[in-house]
Design a protein around this motif. Structure first.
Motif, mmCIF file in Angstrom:
data_model
loop_
_atom_site.group_PDB
_atom_site.id
_atom_site.type_symbol
_atom_site.label_atom_id
_atom_site.label_comp_id
_atom_site.label_asym_id
_atom_site.label_seq_id
_atom_site.Cartn_x
_atom_site.Cartn_y
_atom_site.Cartn_z
ATOM 1 N N GLY A 185 -78.116 -24.042 -36.830
ATOM 2 C CA GLY A 185 -77.467 -25.255 -36.313
ATOM 3 C C GLY A 185 -76.683 -26.002 -37.372
ATOM 4 N N LEU A 186 -77.319 -26.203 -38.535
ATOM 5 C CA LEU A 186 -76.651 -26.937 -39.607
ATOM 6 C C LEU A 186 -75.469 -26.160 -40.158
ATOM 7 N N ILE A 187 -75.640 -24.858 -40.341
ATOM 8 C CA ILE A 187 -74.565 -24.044 -40.914
ATOM 9 C C ILE A 187 -73.383 -23.946 -39.941
ATOM 10 N N THR A 188 -73.676 -23.810 -38.653
ATOM 11 C CA THR A 188 -72.599 -23.790 -37.652
ATOM 12 C C THR A 188 -71.815 -25.096 -37.684
ATOM 13 N N HIS A 189 -72.534 -26.202 -37.837
ATOM 14 C CA HIS A 189 -71.887 -27.516 -37.918
ATOM 15 C C HIS A 189 -70.941 -27.571 -39.123
ATOM 16 N N GLN A 190 -71.392 -27.044 -40.257
ATOM 17 C CA GLN A 190 -70.565 -27.058 -41.462
ATOM 18 C C GLN A 190 -69.332 -26.168 -41.303
ATOM 19 N N ILE A 191 -69.530 -25.000 -40.693
ATOM 20 C CA ILE A 191 -68.397 -24.090 -40.463
ATOM 21 C C ILE A 191 -67.397 -24.718 -39.492
ATOM 22 N N ASP A 192 -67.896 -25.434 -38.472
ATOM 23 C CA ASP A 192 -67.004 -26.133 -37.546
ATOM 24 C C ASP A 192 -66.171 -27.175 -38.277
ATOM 25 N N LYS A 193 -66.754 -27.856 -39.252
ATOM 26 C CA LYS A 193 -65.998 -28.827 -40.049
ATOM 27 C C LYS A 193 -64.880 -28.138 -40.820
ATOM 28 N N HIS A 194 -65.187 -26.964 -41.354
ATOM 29 C CA HIS A 194 -64.154 -26.203 -42.067
ATOM 30 C C HIS A 194 -63.066 -25.717 -41.103
ATOM 31 N N ASN A 195 -63.471 -25.304 -39.888
ATOM 32 C CA ASN A 195 -62.493 -24.897 -38.879
ATOM 33 C C ASN A 195 -61.551 -26.049 -38.545
ATOM 34 N N ALA A 196 -62.114 -27.246 -38.444
ATOM 35 C CA ALA A 196 -61.297 -28.427 -38.148
ATOM 36 C C ALA A 196 -60.316 -28.701 -39.277
ATOM 37 N N ASP A 197 -60.772 -28.544 -40.516
ATOM 38 C CA ASP A 197 -59.883 -28.757 -41.664
ATOM 39 C C ASP A 197 -58.737 -27.743 -41.654
ATOM 40 N N ARG A 198 -59.075 -26.481 -41.383
ATOM 41 C CA ARG A 198 -58.034 -25.440 -41.359
ATOM 42 C C ARG A 198 -57.048 -25.682 -40.226
ATOM 43 N N PHE A 199 -57.555 -26.068 -39.055
ATOM 44 C CA PHE A 199 -56.669 -26.333 -37.923
ATOM 45 C C PHE A 199 -55.707 -27.478 -38.247
ATOM 46 N N ASN A 200 -56.236 -28.553 -38.800
ATOM 47 C CA ASN A 200 -55.385 -29.709 -39.090
ATOM 48 C C ASN A 200 -54.358 -29.411 -40.165
ATOM 49 N N ALA A 201 -54.688 -28.505 -41.076
ATOM 50 C CA ALA A 201 -53.713 -28.113 -42.104
ATOM 51 C C ALA A 201 -52.480 -27.476 -41.471
ATOM 52 N N ALA A 202 -52.661 -26.763 -40.359
ATOM 53 C CA ALA A 202 -51.534 -26.132 -39.652
ATOM 54 C C ALA A 202 -50.958 -27.033 -38.570
ATOM 55 N N PHE A 203 -51.795 -27.910 -38.007
ATOM 56 C CA PHE A 203 -51.424 -28.741 -36.866
ATOM 57 C C PHE A 203 -50.567 -29.936 -37.277
ATOM 58 N N ALA A 204 -50.976 -30.641 -38.323
ATOM 59 C CA ALA A 204 -50.277 -31.873 -38.735
ATOM 60 C C ALA A 204 -48.810 -31.643 -39.092
ATOM 61 N N PRO A 205 -48.455 -30.585 -39.858
ATOM 62 C CA PRO A 205 -47.025 -30.372 -40.144
ATOM 63 C C PRO A 205 -46.193 -30.118 -38.892
ATOM 64 N N ALA A 206 -46.784 -29.443 -37.893
ATOM 65 C CA ALA A 206 -46.054 -29.203 -36.642
ATOM 66 C C ALA A 206 -45.794 -30.512 -35.907
ATOM 67 N N ILE A 207 -46.786 -31.402 -35.897
ATOM 68 C CA ILE A 207 -46.602 -32.717 -35.279
ATOM 69 C C ILE A 207 -45.497 -33.487 -35.990
ATOM 70 N N ALA A 208 -45.481 -33.428 -37.317
ATOM 71 C CA ALA A 208 -44.457 -34.133 -38.094
ATOM 72 C C ALA A 208 -43.061 -33.616 -37.765
ATOM 73 N N ARG A 209 -42.912 -32.313 -37.649
ATOM 74 C CA ARG A 209 -41.587 -31.740 -37.365
ATOM 75 C C ARG A 209 -41.130 -32.094 -35.957
#
Length: 243
Positions: A185-209
């Motif tokens: 449970g704890l490790i899945t939660h941590q991996i989900d946080k990393h998934n969110a970070d990776r998604f936002n790294a690709a998502f935010a520049p697209a929103i800006a453009r």
């Protein structure tokens, strides 16, 4: 008899120690399980947009309010929800930055009824697809009529910095679950946080453009320019009457 007494005391002490260890391990597992149950939430970071107006255009003398609805969010991925993406106020602030070259004043409000004194309010809408589609609608708050509407499409930026962050860490975490399954449970939660970070790294520049593209379209739109004319004429007439 003395040896028997020492042995009995040792057995009782050992049982007491094992009991405390059992309670500690059980409590730890409960904490891990509870920690894994909380959803990960990520706020879209506001993006600073360079001047996006068409060359030779001037700022329109309008007060514009961008609606930053706090409830605007989505689950990602849609089917098993690794995290929740919270769009505002980041999306509204990104549009505010994009429109600063188009209009005299641009503010962010949470609801339409908070846009008092605004000449126009801007309502953004995001369609999650590939490519994504951002639609921005300019509405006259007095007549409730749509003055202009612009859209832009863009896919997430797969080459943006941070898209592949934490990959090595997550592989180690996967291995840790195999060795110690109760920590899932704890490790899945941590991996989900990393998934969110990776998604936002690709998502935010697209929103800006997309925001920059929409600002550029708005700078050349005749409907917005026509909307300004009656206000400019009324201000000019009022200035003449005071002379």
């Amino acid at each position: 008899m003395v040896r028997a007494g020492y042995l009995a005391a040792f057995v009782v002490c050992r049982r007491s120690t094992m009991h405390r260890m059992t309670i500690s391990i059980f409590s730890g597992l409960v904490v891990l399980s509870i920690s894994g149950c909380f959803s990960v939430h990520r706020d879209l970071a506001p993006q600073s947009i360079p001047w996006s107006a068409a060359f030779g255009t001037e700022k329109l003398p309008l007060n514009v309010a961008v609606i930053g609805d706090p409830s605007l969010r989505f689950d990602y991925p849609r089917y098993f929800k690794a995290f929740v993406e919270v769009l505002n106020p980041g999306l509204a602030q990104t549009l505010q930055s994009a429109f600063r070259g188009n209009f005299q004043n641009v503010n962010v409000v949470e609801a339409e009824n908070a846009a008092g004194g605004a000449d126009l309010f801007v309502s953004p809408k995001l369609r999650m697809s590939d490519p994504m589609k951002l639609t921005v609608t300019f509405v006259d708050p007095r007549s409730r009529q749509i003055v202009a509407e612009f859209s832009s499409e863009r896919s997430c930026d797969g080459n943006a910095p941070g898209v592949y962050a934490h990959i090595g860490t997550d592989l180690v975490l996967f291995a840790a679950v195999v060795v110690f399954p109760p920590a899932d449970g704890l490790i899945t939660h941590q991996i989900d946080k990393h998934n969110a970070d990776r998604f936002n790294a690709a998502f935010a520049p697209a929103i800006a453009r997309m925001a920059a593209d929409i600002a550029y379209q708005a700078s050349m739109d005749q409907h917005l320019k026509s909307f300004v004319m009656p206000r400019v004429q009324s201000v000019s007439a009022a200035n003449v009457n005071t002379l």
